[in-house]
Design a protein around this motif. Structure first.
Motif, PDB file in Angstrom:
ATOM      1  N   ALA A 217     167.386  68.978 -87.377  1.00 20.59           N
ATOM      2  CA  ALA A 217     166.316  68.320 -88.125  1.00 20.59           C
ATOM      3  C   ALA A 217     165.961  66.980 -87.502  1.00 20.59           C
ATOM      4  O   ALA A 217     164.774  66.615 -87.423  1.00 20.59           O
ATOM      5  N   VAL A 218     166.960  66.233 -87.043  1.00 21.66           N
ATOM      6  CA  VAL A 218     166.711  64.945 -86.398  1.00 21.66           C
ATOM      7  C   VAL A 218     165.894  65.136 -85.125  1.00 21.66           C
ATOM      8  O   VAL A 218     164.932  64.406 -84.861  1.00 21.66           O
ATOM      9  N   VAL A 219     166.267  66.140 -84.329  1.00 25.03           N
ATOM     10  CA  VAL A 219     165.521  66.416 -83.097  1.00 25.03           C
ATOM     11  C   VAL A 219     164.089  66.828 -83.424  1.00 25.03           C
ATOM     12  O   VAL A 219     163.138  66.425 -82.747  1.00 25.03           O
ATOM     13  N   GLY A 220     163.914  67.625 -84.482  1.00 22.80           N
ATOM     14  CA  GLY A 220     162.568  68.035 -84.865  1.00 22.80           C
ATOM     15  C   GLY A 220     161.706  66.883 -85.333  1.00 22.80           C
ATOM     16  O   GLY A 220     160.497  66.849 -85.078  1.00 22.80           O
ATOM     17  N   LEU A 221     162.315  65.918 -86.020  1.00 23.21           N
ATOM     18  CA  LEU A 221     161.548  64.769 -86.510  1.00 23.21           C
ATOM     19  C   LEU A 221     161.064  63.863 -85.386  1.00 23.21           C
ATOM     20  O   LEU A 221     160.154  63.053 -85.602  1.00 23.21           O
ATOM     21  N   LEU A 222     161.653  63.970 -84.202  1.00 23.10           N
ATOM     22  CA  LEU A 222     161.234  63.133 -83.074  1.00 23.10           C
ATOM     23  C   LEU A 222     159.796  63.422 -82.653  1.00 23.10           C
ATOM     24  O   LEU A 222     159.122  62.545 -82.102  1.00 23.10           O
ATOM     25  N   VAL A 223     159.337  64.639 -82.886  1.00 28.04           N
ATOM     26  CA  VAL A 223     158.000  65.024 -82.408  1.00 28.04           C
ATOM     27  C   VAL A 223     156.960  64.986 -83.519  1.00 28.04           C
ATOM     28  O   VAL A 223     155.797  65.346 -83.291  1.00 28.04           O
ATOM     29  N   VAL A 224     157.327  64.561 -84.720  1.00 28.84           N
ATOM     30  CA  VAL A 224     156.379  64.504 -85.834  1.00 28.84           C
ATOM     31  C   VAL A 224     155.579  63.204 -85.741  1.00 28.84           C
ATOM     32  O   VAL A 224     156.160  62.115 -85.719  1.00 28.84           O
ATOM     33  N   PRO A 225     154.253  63.233 -85.658  1.00 30.22           N
ATOM     34  CA  PRO A 225     153.465  61.992 -85.604  1.00 30.22           C
ATOM     35  C   PRO A 225     153.588  61.206 -86.907  1.00 30.22           C
ATOM     36  O   PRO A 225     153.556  61.785 -88.002  1.00 30.22           O
ATOM     37  N   LEU A 226     153.722  59.899 -86.783  1.00 26.58           N
ATOM     38  CA  LEU A 226     153.852  59.077 -87.985  1.00 26.58           C
ATOM     39  C   LEU A 226     152.575  59.078 -88.818  1.00 26.58           C
ATOM     40  O   LEU A 226     152.609  58.809 -90.016  1.00 26.58           O
ATOM     41  N   TRP A 250     159.143  47.350 -94.269  1.00 32.51           N
ATOM     42  CA  TRP A 250     160.480  47.548 -93.695  1.00 32.51           C
ATOM     43  C   TRP A 250     160.934  48.994 -93.849  1.00 32.51           C
ATOM     44  O   TRP A 250     161.471  49.590 -92.916  1.00 32.51           O
ATOM     45  N   MET A 251     160.714  49.553 -95.021  1.00 36.01           N
ATOM     46  CA  MET A 251     161.135  50.928 -95.261  1.00 36.01           C
ATOM     47  C   MET A 251     160.340  51.907 -94.394  1.00 36.01           C
ATOM     48  O   MET A 251     160.885  52.911 -93.904  1.00 36.01           O
ATOM     49  N   ALA A 252     159.058  51.645 -94.209  1.00 34.42           N
ATOM     50  CA  ALA A 252     158.241  52.519 -93.371  1.00 34.42           C
ATOM     51  C   ALA A 252     158.725  52.483 -91.922  1.00 34.42           C
ATOM     52  O   ALA A 252     158.903  53.532 -91.286  1.00 34.42           O
ATOM     53  N   HIS A 253     158.941  51.295 -91.385  1.00 40.07           N
ATOM     54  CA  HIS A 253     159.452  51.189 -90.017  1.00 40.07           C
ATOM     55  C   HIS A 253     160.835  51.814 -89.896  1.00 40.07           C
ATOM     56  O   HIS A 253     161.157  52.423 -88.866  1.00 40.07           O
ATOM     57  N   THR A 254     161.649  51.667 -90.939  1.00 39.11           N
ATOM     58  CA  THR A 254     162.978  52.269 -90.903  1.00 39.11           C
ATOM     59  C   THR A 254     162.888  53.789 -90.854  1.00 39.11           C
ATOM     60  O   THR A 254     163.560  54.448 -90.049  1.00 39.11           O
ATOM     61  N   GLY A 255     162.043  54.364 -91.701  1.00 36.42           N
ATOM     62  CA  GLY A 255     161.900  55.813 -91.704  1.00 36.42           C
ATOM     63  C   GLY A 255     161.347  56.356 -90.403  1.00 36.42           C
ATOM     64  O   GLY A 255     161.816  57.389 -89.897  1.00 36.42           O
ATOM     65  N   PHE A 256     160.373  55.661 -89.823  1.00 36.60           N
ATOM     66  CA  PHE A 256     159.779  56.134 -88.576  1.00 36.60           C
ATOM     67  C   PHE A 256     160.712  55.929 -87.383  1.00 36.60           C
ATOM     68  O   PHE A 256     160.610  56.652 -86.381  1.00 36.60           O
ATOM     69  N   GLY A 257     161.622  54.956 -87.459  1.00 35.38           N
ATOM     70  CA  GLY A 257     162.512  54.687 -86.335  1.00 35.38           C
ATOM     71  C   GLY A 257     163.847  55.385 -86.393  1.00 35.38           C
ATOM     72  O   GLY A 257     164.550  55.468 -85.372  1.00 35.38           O
ATOM     73  N   LEU A 258     164.232  55.932 -87.547  1.00 39.04           N
ATOM     74  CA  LEU A 258     165.559  56.544 -87.692  1.00 39.04           C
ATOM     75  C   LEU A 258     165.776  57.774 -86.807  1.00 39.04           C
ATOM     76  O   LEU A 258     166.874  57.913 -86.236  1.00 39.04           O
ATOM     77  N   PRO A 259     164.837  58.712 -86.663  1.00 37.94           N
ATOM     78  CA  PRO A 259     165.123  59.884 -85.822  1.00 37.94           C
ATOM     79  C   PRO A 259     165.526  59.520 -84.399  1.00 37.94           C
ATOM     80  O   PRO A 259     166.518  60.040 -83.885  1.00 37.94           O
ATOM     81  N   LEU A 260     164.777  58.633 -83.753  1.00 38.23           N
ATOM     82  CA  LEU A 260     165.136  58.228 -82.398  1.00 38.23           C
ATOM     83  C   LEU A 260     166.463  57.488 -82.378  1.00 38.23           C
ATOM     84  O   LEU A 260     167.285  57.700 -81.471  1.00 38.23           O
ATOM     85  N   ALA A 261     166.697  56.628 -83.370  1.00 40.98           N
ATOM     86  CA  ALA A 261     167.946  55.869 -83.405  1.00 40.98           C
ATOM     87  C   ALA A 261     169.144  56.789 -83.567  1.00 40.98           C
ATOM     88  O   ALA A 261     170.158  56.656 -82.851  1.00 40.98           O
TER      89      ALA A 261
END
Length: 385
Positions: A217-226, A250-261
């Protein structure tokens, strides 16, 4: 591929040339922005930054001295206004042509006399001095406008930075936007790292049902456009009361940055020596102690690598700030939005825009150069067993 001793294979030369080309593609626009921030708008319009060290042909629009304050009456009873269009600081200017109307900016040559109508005449000499003649009635009112085509020497100034950073009309907005950007970027960089570090350790070294599905799921979220999540996420934030503010951003940036992190840190942690972790468990260390005292210190290159990515993305981001940081009063305006506002109100002030843009990228550049060694080590995380 085998080659004679002392010779590099072709693929190595191609790799080196590609690295040099990419470096130059990144360096030239940055250098051009830096040089343009010290030039005037006329110079930026007349020539490119690469020719900033050489004289350039420019069309300068200016007005002569105010006739009501500077006119002098001659013995013949004729009022005149005398002066110089460039001043002593630009004595090396070579005037090629000039005019009194935007429809004929090259109608006259240096030394010619222009007929302004109603008995008024204006003479512009090659050295930049002028003589405006007229009667008592004709030489009053607004100062005459001139269009001068001249070869101007190179001129660099700090006035752009003074206007952006210290002028009361601009500095207050830019300074406030700078601190607003820091208010967004610092928590939006730290929060994803903290959450992703815990998640990456669990996915790398803890056995529990569904771990493989979570990794997929984490790998799949990497390709989902924000962009797909902007409207539903903003609706959710408004419903729970954290929309239109720093917390929602802050929460939006956190959610969009978590898959790559999570992906980056998990790949690094899974490559750490298993013996160290197993020995710690044998000695009675808890999972939390292993994570804080062993995994985190060893994972610092990966943590620093993601911190660079997240910092640069959130600093340069405009879309998330426009959507989740809505404020009509301008109290939460970030740097990217402030520069857009300058573009809207100062469409022709290219020097102000160049200076503001370089001020905006100065902090990301400093962060990148200070932590670039960790960036390479973090990018290679998990690539070698």
């Amino acid at each position: 591929m085998t080659t004679p001793a002392g010779q590099k294979p072709l693929v190595v030369w191609l790799l080196n040339l590609s690295v040099i080309a990419l470096t130059l593609l990144w360096l030239f626009p940055t250098l051009g922005l830096f040089v343009s921030s010290f030039r005037t708008s006329e110079q930026i319009t007349a020539s490119g930054w690469w020719s900033s060290m050489f004289p350039a042909e420019q069309t300068v629009q200016l007005r002569v001295a105010d006739p009501d304050e500077n006119r002098i009456e001659t013995e013949a009873g004729i009022f005149v206004v005398e002066g110089t269009v460039f001043g002593d600081a630009l004595a090396e200017v070579e005037i090629e042509s000039w005019g009194t109307s935007s429809r004929a900016i090259d109608a006259y040559r240096p030394g010619d006399t222009a007929d302004l109508g109603e008995g008024e005449t204006l003479t512009l000499n090659p050295d930049g001095t002028y003589l405006w003649r007229g009667g008592d009635d004709q030489i009053s009112g607004r100062a005459q406008r001139l269009f001068i085509n001249a070869t101007m020497p190179p001129d660099f100034t700090l006035a752009n930075y003074e206007k952006v950073l210290f002028d009361e009309r601009n500095s207050e907005g830019m300074l406030k936007a700078f601190f607003n950007t820091l208010t967004v970027v610092i928590p939006a960089t730290i929060i994803p790292i903290l959450i992703a570090a815990f998640a990456a350790y669990a996915l790398a070294w803890m056995d529990f049902p569904g771990r493989a599905l979570l990794i997929a799921a984490v790998v799949g979220l990497l390709v989902v456009p924000l962009q797909l999540a902007l409207i539903p996420l903003l609706t959710f934030h408004n419903a729970i009361g954290i929309g239109k503010g720093y917390l929602g951003t802050w929460m939006a940036h956190t959610g969009f940055g978590l898959p790559l992190a999570i992906y980056l840190l998990r790949n690094y942690m899974v490559g750490l020596p298993r013996d160290i972790i197993e020995n710690a468990r044998v000695d009675g260390a808890t999972e939390f102690q292993i994570f804080t005292k062993i995994i985190l210190p060893l994972s610092f290159p990966a943590l620093a690598s993601f911190a660079i990515f997240q910092f640069l993305w959130t600093w340069n981001d405009l879309l998330v700030a426009l959507v989740f940081l809505i404020d009509s009063s301008g109290q939460t305006t970030v740097m990217t939005k402030q520069i857009v506002e300058l573009l809207g109100t100062r469409g022709g002030d290219w020097e102000i825009l160049a200076t503001s843009a370089f001020v905006s990228i100065a902090v990301p550049l400093a962060v990148f150069f200070l932590m670039q060694r960790y960036l390479v080590r973090g990018l290679l995380a998990g690539s070698v067993k």
